[in-house]
Scaffold this motif. Structure first.
Motif, short mmCIF file in Angstrom:
data_model
loop_
_atom_site.label_atom_id
_atom_site.label_comp_id
_atom_site.label_asym_id
_atom_site.label_seq_id
_atom_site.Cartn_x
_atom_site.Cartn_y
_atom_site.Cartn_z
N GLY A 335 0.79 -1.22 0.00
CA GLY A 335 0.00 0.00 0.00
C GLY A 335 0.82 1.27 0.00
O GLY A 335 0.29 2.36 -0.20
N ARG A 336 2.12 1.16 0.22
CA ARG A 336 2.97 2.35 0.17
C ARG A 336 4.27 2.06 -0.59
O ARG A 336 5.34 2.58 -0.27
CB ARG A 336 3.27 2.87 1.57
N GLU A 337 4.12 1.23 -1.61
CA GLU A 337 5.28 0.82 -2.40
C GLU A 337 6.02 2.01 -3.00
O GLU A 337 7.24 1.98 -3.17
CB GLU A 337 4.86 -0.14 -3.51
N ALA A 338 5.29 3.06 -3.35
CA ALA A 338 5.90 4.20 -4.04
C ALA A 338 6.95 4.92 -3.20
O ALA A 338 7.77 5.67 -3.73
CB ALA A 338 4.82 5.20 -4.49
N THR A 339 6.94 4.71 -1.88
CA THR A 339 7.95 5.36 -1.04
C THR A 339 9.33 4.72 -1.22
O THR A 339 10.33 5.29 -0.78
CB THR A 339 7.56 5.28 0.45
N LEU A 340 9.39 3.56 -1.86
CA LEU A 340 10.65 2.83 -2.01
C LEU A 340 11.42 3.21 -3.27
O LEU A 340 12.55 2.76 -3.46
CB LEU A 340 10.40 1.32 -2.03
N ALA A 341 10.82 4.01 -4.14
CA ALA A 341 11.39 4.22 -5.47
C ALA A 341 12.83 4.69 -5.43
O ALA A 341 13.71 4.11 -6.07
CB ALA A 341 10.52 5.20 -6.26
N MET A 342 13.09 5.76 -4.69
CA MET A 342 14.42 6.33 -4.69
C MET A 342 15.46 5.36 -4.12
O MET A 342 16.57 5.21 -4.66
CB MET A 342 14.42 7.63 -3.88
N THR A 343 15.09 4.67 -3.05
CA THR A 343 16.04 3.79 -2.38
C THR A 343 16.41 2.59 -3.25
O THR A 343 17.58 2.23 -3.37
CB THR A 343 15.45 3.29 -1.04
N ILE A 344 15.40 1.97 -3.86
CA ILE A 344 15.69 0.83 -4.73
C ILE A 344 16.47 1.28 -5.95
O ILE A 344 17.41 0.62 -6.41
CB ILE A 344 14.39 0.12 -5.16
N GLY A 345 16.12 2.44 -6.51
CA GLY A 345 16.85 2.96 -7.67
C GLY A 345 18.31 3.21 -7.36
O GLY A 345 19.19 2.95 -8.18
N LEU A 346 18.60 3.70 -6.15
CA LEU A 346 20.00 3.86 -5.75
C LEU A 346 20.70 2.51 -5.68
O LEU A 346 21.85 2.37 -6.10
CB LEU A 346 20.08 4.56 -4.38
N GLY A 347 20.00 1.50 -5.16
CA GLY A 347 20.59 0.17 -5.07
C GLY A 347 20.87 -0.46 -6.42
O GLY A 347 21.71 -1.35 -6.52
N MET A 348 20.18 0.02 -7.45
CA MET A 348 20.42 -0.49 -8.80
C MET A 348 21.56 0.23 -9.50
O MET A 348 21.99 -0.17 -10.58
CB MET A 348 19.15 -0.33 -9.65
N GLY A 349 22.11 1.27 -8.86
CA GLY A 349 23.09 2.12 -9.53
C GLY A 349 24.32 1.41 -10.02
O GLY A 349 24.74 1.61 -11.16
N VAL A 350 24.92 0.58 -9.21
CA VAL A 350 26.09 -0.18 -9.65
C VAL A 350 25.87 -1.66 -9.40
O VAL A 350 26.81 -2.43 -9.30
CB VAL A 350 27.38 0.27 -8.90
N ALA A 351 24.59 -2.03 -9.32
CA ALA A 351 24.30 -3.44 -9.06
C ALA A 351 24.53 -4.31 -10.27
O ALA A 351 24.63 -5.51 -10.18
CB ALA A 351 22.84 -3.59 -8.61
#
Length: 352
Positions: A335-351
């Motif tokens: 119900g609040r998945e959209a709050t994760l966008a920035m954090t997950i995107g950062l984790g994908m940066g050099v993943a």
């Protein structure tokens, strides 16, 4: 291609969030391995800069204890009013040479002296330069050195190791411009507590980035001041009633000042998209995708849609993302998945 793990760290205005992410090179196979968040008291972080170092250090240590992360290497995000992003064409040189040349090329593009900025370059397209030689179209990123170093020192004091500094807008695009949202021209709008990121992308490539100094906490502050209630009560009222809160008899006196704060935020988003449209007439924005905590304020999405006259939807960064059983807060994230966008995107940066 084998996946690699990385941990994104988002130092927000009201919370610390970290996500351990595995991703392939194209970002098509993404798994959230671990996630945790810790609330912060108001003004511990203001406009993306740590103001209360001791509180944030303590919070980061608690965050790592809570999340059970497998490493202390982190990717940090930057994105506030002290970060400038500008289009820039550069000769097609190795990145080390491009980076070394930036201070001599960009002074006229910056709102700050070059010596006070940390500079980066993100090439988006290979083109032919004015003299026919190979060149890049891309984006210059300039962040205030003092702000970045302050945050770095706090993270290091918590025993963590910052390995990459990433632009928050690029992180947002990395996780959201996938699937159906990877084509066409889309405006991705992440409404945080004290700031909003607007990123326009065409076919998944960034074309425009702007940071707006207004967010969801500004709405709460305005409503609390105008009604005389506490910030906690104001938050609860806005979370349930949203922009329609001033329709209630007891809050009608707040309609003017609260409405002005809403207009400031919505107009900032509209004006950012309009500025992009005025400079890039050949690729009009067709859809606005919302994320961040402010995206859940009832009525705000409709106000943005009405003002921009564009299709506006709530984004879900977990769409197409596998969530590991090791994520301890999986149920609480529904119900609040959209709050994760920035954090997950950062984790994908050099993943990848």
């Amino acid at each position: 291609m084998a996946k690699k793990l990385a941990i994104g760290l988002d130092i927000g205005g009201t919370a610390l969030r970290a996500a351990e992410v595995s991703s392939d090179a194209k970002g098509t196979k993404v798994e959230l391995q671990r996630y945790a968040e810790i609330p912060l008291p108001l003004n511990a972080v203001r406009d993306g800069e740590v103001m209360d170092a001791a509180t944030v250090v303590q919070g980061l240590k608690a965050l790592w204890a809570k999340g059970g992360f497998t490493s202390k290497d982190v990717i940090m995000g930057v994105g506030n009013q002290r970060v400038a992003v500008r289009p820039l064409t550069m000769p097609q040189l190795p990145m080390e040479q491009l980076q070394a040349a930036l201070p001599f090329q960009v002074q006229d593009l910056l709102p700050m002296p070059v010596e006070e900025a940390l500079l980066g370059y993100y090439p988006t397209t290979s083109i032919s330069g004015a003299d026919g030689s190979p060149a890049f179209d891309g984006m210059l990123v300039a962040a205030a050195r003092e702000t970045v170093l302050t945050n770095l020192q706090v993270v290091e004091a918590a025993g963590l190791n910052p390995v990459v500094i990433d632009l928050a807008g690029f992180a947002l695009l990395r996780i959201m411009a996938r699937g159906a949202l990877s084509g066409g021209t889309v405006a991705f709008v992440d409404i945080g507590s004290r700031g909003t990121s607007v990123v326009v992308a065409t076919d998944g490539m960034p074309k425009f980035v702007r940071n707006i100094p207004n967010g969801a906490q500004d709405l709460t502050d305005s409503f609390a001041r105008a009604t005389g209630i506490s910030l906690e009560e104001a938050f609860q009222v806005l979370r349930t009633r949203g922009l329609a809160a001033t329709d209630a008899a007891e809050y009608q006196g707040a309609a003017g000042p609260f409405g002005g704060t809403v207009r400031t935020l919505v107009d900032g988003i509209r004006n950012s998209i309009a500025f992009y449209a005025s400079t890039t007439p050949g690729a009009p924005v067709t859809t606005v995708v919302l994320s961040g905590g402010g995206a859940f304020v009832p009525g705000l999405g409709q106000a943005i849609a009405s003002t921009t006259r564009m299709r506006t939807v709530l984004g879900n960064p977990l769409e197409g993302v596998q969530v590991s059983k090791q994520v301890r807060e999986a149920d609480a994230l529904r119900g609040r998945e959209a709050t994760l966008a920035m954090t997950i995107g950062l984790g994908m940066g050099v993943a990848a």
